[in-house]
Write an enzyme that holds these catalytic residues in place. Structure first.
Site, PDB file in Angstrom:
ATOM      1  N   THR A  43     -15.591 -28.073   0.923  1.00  0.00           N
ATOM      2  CA  THR A  43     -14.787 -28.690  -0.054  1.00  0.00           C
ATOM      3  C   THR A  43     -14.508 -30.211   0.619  1.00  0.00           C
ATOM      4  N   ALA A  89     -11.317 -19.733   5.810  1.00  0.00           N
ATOM      5  CA  ALA A  89     -11.520 -20.501   4.871  1.00  0.00           C
ATOM      6  C   ALA A  89     -10.572 -20.331   3.836  1.00  0.00           C
ATOM      7  N   GLU A  91      -8.006 -22.744   0.803  1.00  0.00           N
ATOM      8  CA  GLU A  91      -7.096 -23.717   0.363  1.00  0.00           C
ATOM      9  C   GLU A  91      -5.874 -23.982   1.048  1.00  0.00           C
ATOM     10  N   THR A 132      -0.681 -17.344   7.746  1.00  0.00           N
ATOM     11  CA  THR A 132       0.370 -18.420   7.999  1.00  0.00           C
ATOM     12  C   THR A 132       1.886 -17.612   8.111  1.00  0.00           C
ATOM     13  N   ASP A 133       2.744 -18.436   8.798  1.00  0.00           N
ATOM     14  CA  ASP A 133       3.962 -18.060   8.769  1.00  0.00           C
ATOM     15  C   ASP A 133       4.705 -18.217   7.683  1.00  0.00           C
ATOM     16  N   GLU A 134       4.049 -18.965   6.785  1.00  0.00           N
ATOM     17  CA  GLU A 134       4.692 -19.573   5.276  1.00  0.00           C
ATOM     18  C   GLU A 134       4.848 -18.213   4.301  1.00  0.00           C
ATOM     19  N   TYR A 160       0.669 -22.064  -2.740  1.00  0.00           N
ATOM     20  CA  TYR A 160      -0.356 -21.849  -1.357  1.00  0.00           C
ATOM     21  C   TYR A 160       0.127 -20.331  -0.692  1.00  0.00           C
ATOM     22  N   SER A 161       1.529 -20.343  -0.108  1.00  0.00           N
ATOM     23  CA  SER A 161       1.918 -19.284   0.620  1.00  0.00           C
ATOM     24  C   SER A 161       1.784 -17.975   0.027  1.00  0.00           C
ATOM     25  N   SER A 163      -0.578 -16.998  -2.283  1.00  0.00           N
ATOM     26  CA  SER A 163      -1.922 -16.571  -2.309  1.00  0.00           C
ATOM     27  C   SER A 163      -2.419 -16.274  -0.981  1.00  0.00           C
ATOM     28  N   LYS A 164      -1.603 -17.063   0.191  1.00  0.00           N
ATOM     29  CA  LYS A 164      -2.143 -16.206   1.721  1.00  0.00           C
ATOM     30  C   LYS A 164      -1.284 -15.099   1.615  1.00  0.00           C
ATOM     31  N   ASN A 189       2.869 -24.186  11.820  1.00  0.00           N
ATOM     32  CA  ASN A 189       2.016 -25.298  11.787  1.00  0.00           C
ATOM     33  C   ASN A 189       1.416 -25.799  13.212  1.00  0.00           C
ATOM     34  N   ASN A 259      10.956 -32.947  10.683  1.00  0.00           N
ATOM     35  CA  ASN A 259      10.097 -33.985  10.470  1.00  0.00           C
ATOM     36  C   ASN A 259      10.220 -35.292  10.926  1.00  0.00           C
ATOM     37  N   ASP A 282      11.502 -35.422  -2.767  1.00  0.00           N
ATOM     38  CA  ASP A 282      11.353 -34.121  -2.128  1.00  0.00           C
ATOM     39  C   ASP A 282      10.133 -33.195  -2.628  1.00  0.00           C
TER      40      ASP A 282
HETATM   41  P1  NAD Z   1      -8.377 -26.900   6.420  1.00  0.00           P
HETATM   42  O1  NAD Z   1      -7.882 -27.373   5.039  1.00  0.00           O
HETATM   43  O2  NAD Z   1      -8.429 -28.111   7.407  1.00  0.00           O
HETATM   44  O3  NAD Z   1      -9.978 -26.202   6.155  1.00  0.00           O
HETATM   45  C1  NAD Z   1     -10.436 -25.233   5.294  1.00  0.00           C
HETATM   46  C2  NAD Z   1     -11.903 -24.913   5.385  1.00  0.00           C
HETATM   47  O4  NAD Z   1     -12.313 -24.114   4.408  1.00  0.00           O
HETATM   48  C3  NAD Z   1     -12.572 -26.318   4.944  1.00  0.00           C
HETATM   49  O5  NAD Z   1     -13.698 -26.669   5.925  1.00  0.00           O
HETATM   50  C4  NAD Z   1     -13.147 -25.907   3.666  1.00  0.00           C
HETATM   51  O6  NAD Z   1     -14.602 -26.564   3.494  1.00  0.00           O
HETATM   52  C5  NAD Z   1     -13.300 -24.584   3.627  1.00  0.00           C
HETATM   53  N1  NAD Z   1     -13.119 -23.843   2.494  1.00  0.00           N
HETATM   54  C6  NAD Z   1     -12.445 -23.961   1.489  1.00  0.00           C
HETATM   55  N2  NAD Z   1     -12.693 -23.301   0.284  1.00  0.00           N
HETATM   56  C7  NAD Z   1     -13.667 -22.456   0.755  1.00  0.00           C
HETATM   57  C8  NAD Z   1     -14.661 -21.648  -0.187  1.00  0.00           C
HETATM   58  N3  NAD Z   1     -14.190 -21.357  -1.089  1.00  0.00           N
HETATM   59  N4  NAD Z   1     -15.564 -21.174   0.691  1.00  0.00           N
HETATM   60  C9  NAD Z   1     -15.932 -21.272   1.951  1.00  0.00           C
HETATM   61  N5  NAD Z   1     -15.179 -22.511   2.680  1.00  0.00           N
HETATM   62  C10 NAD Z   1     -14.125 -22.959   2.040  1.00  0.00           C
HETATM   63  O7  NAD Z   1      -7.498 -25.778   6.985  1.00  0.00           O
HETATM   64  P2  NAD Z   1      -7.107 -25.412   8.354  1.00  0.00           P
HETATM   65  O8  NAD Z   1      -5.775 -26.274   8.465  1.00  0.00           O
HETATM   66  O9  NAD Z   1      -8.095 -25.412   9.257  1.00  0.00           O
HETATM   67  O10 NAD Z   1      -6.663 -23.919   8.129  1.00  0.00           O
HETATM   68  C11 NAD Z   1      -7.513 -22.683   8.543  1.00  0.00           C
HETATM   69  C12 NAD Z   1      -6.711 -21.455   8.284  1.00  0.00           C
HETATM   70  O11 NAD Z   1      -5.509 -21.561   8.821  1.00  0.00           O
HETATM   71  C13 NAD Z   1      -6.318 -21.373   6.553  1.00  0.00           C
HETATM   72  O12 NAD Z   1      -6.735 -20.148   6.351  1.00  0.00           O
HETATM   73  C14 NAD Z   1      -4.951 -21.518   6.593  1.00  0.00           C
HETATM   74  O13 NAD Z   1      -4.128 -21.000   5.670  1.00  0.00           O
HETATM   75  C15 NAD Z   1      -4.559 -21.280   8.144  1.00  0.00           C
HETATM   76  N6  NAD Z   1      -3.108 -21.795   8.562  1.00  0.00           N
HETATM   77  C16 NAD Z   1      -3.235 -22.988   8.886  1.00  0.00           C
HETATM   78  C17 NAD Z   1      -2.438 -23.721   9.552  1.00  0.00           C
HETATM   79  C18 NAD Z   1      -2.203 -24.973   9.780  1.00  0.00           C
HETATM   80  O14 NAD Z   1      -1.112 -25.524  10.321  1.00  0.00           O
HETATM   81  N7  NAD Z   1      -2.913 -26.138   9.425  1.00  0.00           N
HETATM   82  C19 NAD Z   1      -1.131 -22.957  10.088  1.00  0.00           C
HETATM   83  C20 NAD Z   1      -1.350 -21.487  10.016  1.00  0.00           C
HETATM   84  C21 NAD Z   1      -2.479 -20.839   9.364  1.00  0.00           C
HETATM   85  P1  TYD Z   2       2.207 -30.378   5.935  1.00  0.00           P
HETATM   86  O1  TYD Z   2       1.692 -30.903   7.008  1.00  0.00           O
HETATM   87  O2  TYD Z   2       1.932 -30.548   4.537  1.00  0.00           O
HETATM   88  O3  TYD Z   2       2.393 -28.785   6.372  1.00  0.00           O
HETATM   89  P2  TYD Z   2       3.398 -27.472   5.722  1.00  0.00           P
HETATM   90  O4  TYD Z   2       3.631 -27.890   4.313  1.00  0.00           O
HETATM   91  O5  TYD Z   2       2.418 -26.498   5.625  1.00  0.00           O
HETATM   92  O6  TYD Z   2       4.425 -27.176   6.549  1.00  0.00           O
HETATM   93  O7  TYD Z   2       3.856 -30.686   5.904  1.00  0.00           O
HETATM   94  C1  TYD Z   2       4.643 -30.402   7.145  1.00  0.00           C
HETATM   95  C2  TYD Z   2       5.998 -30.738   6.708  1.00  0.00           C
HETATM   96  O8  TYD Z   2       6.019 -32.415   6.551  1.00  0.00           O
HETATM   97  C3  TYD Z   2       6.456 -30.585   5.360  1.00  0.00           C
HETATM   98  O9  TYD Z   2       8.108 -30.371   5.586  1.00  0.00           O
HETATM   99  C4  TYD Z   2       6.449 -31.466   4.590  1.00  0.00           C
HETATM  100  C5  TYD Z   2       6.559 -32.845   5.230  1.00  0.00           C
HETATM  101  N1  TYD Z   2       5.703 -34.030   4.758  1.00  0.00           N
HETATM  102  C6  TYD Z   2       6.358 -35.164   4.631  1.00  0.00           C
HETATM  103  O10 TYD Z   2       7.553 -35.204   4.828  1.00  0.00           O
HETATM  104  N2  TYD Z   2       5.575 -36.189   4.227  1.00  0.00           N
HETATM  105  C7  TYD Z   2       4.041 -36.086   3.799  1.00  0.00           C
HETATM  106  O11 TYD Z   2       3.570 -36.984   3.505  1.00  0.00           O
HETATM  107  C8  TYD Z   2       3.675 -34.625   4.082  1.00  0.00           C
HETATM  108  C9  TYD Z   2       2.190 -34.612   4.009  1.00  0.00           C
HETATM  109  C10 TYD Z   2       4.292 -33.816   4.521  1.00  0.00           C
END
Ligand code: NAD
Ligand code: TYD
Length: 346
Positions: A43, A89, A91, A132-134, A160-161, A163-164, A189, A259, A282
């Site tokens: 994606t 995988a 969103e 996720t902790d969300e 998002y949260s 759906s998770k 995070n 932040n 916000d």
């Molecule tokens: P990301 O958005 O960077 O990557 C998501 C990946 O999933 C991408 O490579 C995308 O192409 C793929 N993808 C999306 N839809 C797909 C589908 N239908 N089929 C196959 N592949 C698909 O996400 P990330 O930040 O690496 O997060 C990975 C996982 O960890 C997620 O499940 C997220 O909920 C969880 N998570 C993330 C964080 C964070 O801080 N980033 C924290 C806790 C948990």
């Molecule tokens: P984000 O990286 O989107 O992670 P999450 O919402 O999953 O915690 O955002 C981290 C924090 O930063 C969140 O409180 C929203 C804030 N934020 C901004 O203030 N400005 C920005 O442009 C973005 C993307 C996030």
């Protein structure tokens, strides 16, 4: 070596994204006799060039597929007969989920179902859900004594949260109903290399380097509990090897930051003026504070975070300075042609 001789085959979904790619690098480095198969739809958040350093590795295979596509998923399971599936995988961007929730429900919930059905069909395969902790909602700023434990109720704020959380409940239902050997990790995070520049830290780094405004939501007082991505990968590796089936493990390193503190730190590190900081409207339903209690994974599996934030953020900023091409091709949109260019006709 051919794949029959491998000790273990792991399907990693979402491995072209931020955490999944870091996990693949970690696993190929630490477990040289494992076969890692990445299944990713590519994606907008998936960037195949990230995986270029391992594309020629004989222990690695990349397959472009959607986790919601049952036939494609089953074909890969049939070919690979995996021992373990680790599902990254998803969103993942809260702001996008507010604008367009549908795809979040589809990928995050239905995709999880399709993967677990395939696990059932091909031999009750070990399944790990990266969550996720969300899913716990948020904590108030005036109660620093409160932390998320695994026993807290699910109480989500964003599509998002939600759906998770829906996926997590389904994973636990597959354990209880079908005895599928599952585990779930709920991490705070993450930050580190290959973080997509729509998320707070990489967005602020990229904007600051371009002397563009740094858009801080609300007053910037929201708190996130930041963990270096490799520490998360280590936690998942521990859980898939030693975790107890049917259990949830919270992952986080007691590293809470507002932040605004993060954004000011980035300005300072890059030598950019704080006058770039621009307070914007916000986020709707914006969670105030996340804070993980990692006692369970520490006590049961011996996990502890290894990278201190001050060190991790410096390493991360340096990585973005050293790898400008990686994020600049994302910002320009060019990265989306990469698969076609490199693999389209193969
Ligand atoms: P990301 O958005 O960077 O990557 C998501 C990946 O999933 C991408 O490579 C995308 O192409 C793929 N993808 C999306 N839809 C797909 C589908 N239908 N089929 C196959 N592949 C698909 O996400 P990330 O930040 O690496 O997060 C990975 C996982 O960890 C997620 O499940 C997220 O909920 C969880 N998570 C993330 C964080 C964070 O801080 N980033 C924290 C806790 C948990
Ligand atoms: P984000 O990286 O989107 O992670 P999450 O919402 O999953 O915690 O955002 C981290 C924090 O930063 C969140 O409180 C929203 C804030 N934020 C901004 O203030 N400005 C920005 O442009 C973005 C993307 C996030």
């Amino acid at each position: 070596m051919d794949r029959e001789e491998k000790e273990m085959t792991i399907i990693v979904t979402g491995g072209a994204g931020f955490i999944g790619s870091n996990f693949i690098f970690y696993m190929l480095k630490e477990y040289s006799d494992y076969r890692i198969v990445c299944l990713d739809k590519l994606t907008y958040a998936g960037n195949l060039s990230t995986l270029e350093p391992v594309m020629q590795n004989e222990n690695f295979r990349f397959v472009k597929a959607d986790i919601c596509d049952r036939a494609a998923v089953e074909e890969i399971f049939q070919e690979e007969l995996p021992d373990i599936v680790v599902n990254f995988a998803a969103e993942t961007h809260v702001d996008r989920s507010i604008k367009e929730p549908g795809v979040f429900l589809q990928t995050n919930i239905i995709g999880t179902q399709v993967l677990m059905d395939a696990c059932r069909k091909y031999g009750n395969i070990r399944y790990h859900q990266v969550s996720t902790d969300e899913v716990y909602g948020d904590l108030p700023l005036d109660r620093p004594d409160l932390f998320f434990t695994e026993k807290m109720p699910i109480q989500t704020s964003s599509p998002y949260s939600s759906s998770k959380a829906g996926a997590d409940l389904l994973v636990l239902a597959y354990y209880r109903t079908y005895d599928l050997p599952v585990t779930i990790s709920r991490c705070s995070n993450n930050y580190g290399p290959y973080h997509f520049p729509e998320k707070l830290i990489p967005l602020m780094i990229a904007n600051a380097l371009a002397d563009k405004p740094l858009p801080v939501y609300g007053e910037g007082l929201n708190v996130r509990d930041w963990l270096y991505v490799e520490d998360h990968c280590k936690a998942i590796a521990l859980i898939i090897h030693k975790g107890k089936f049917g259990e949830v493990y919270n992952v986080g390193g007691h590293n809470e930051k507002q932040n605004i503190e993060i954004v000011k730190m980035i300005c300072k590190e890059l030598g950019k003026p704080e006058s770039l900081i621009t307070y914007v409207n916000d986020r709707k339903g914006h969670d105030m504070r996340y804070a993980i209690d990692p006692a369970k994974i520490h006590n049961e599996l011996g996990w502890l975070p290894e990278t201190k934030f001050e060190e991790g953020i410096k390493k991360t900023i340096q990585w973005y300075l050293d790898n400008r091409e990686w994020w600049q091709t994302i910002i320009s949109g060019e990265y989306q042609d990469y698969y076609e260019k490199m693999y389209g006709r193969r």
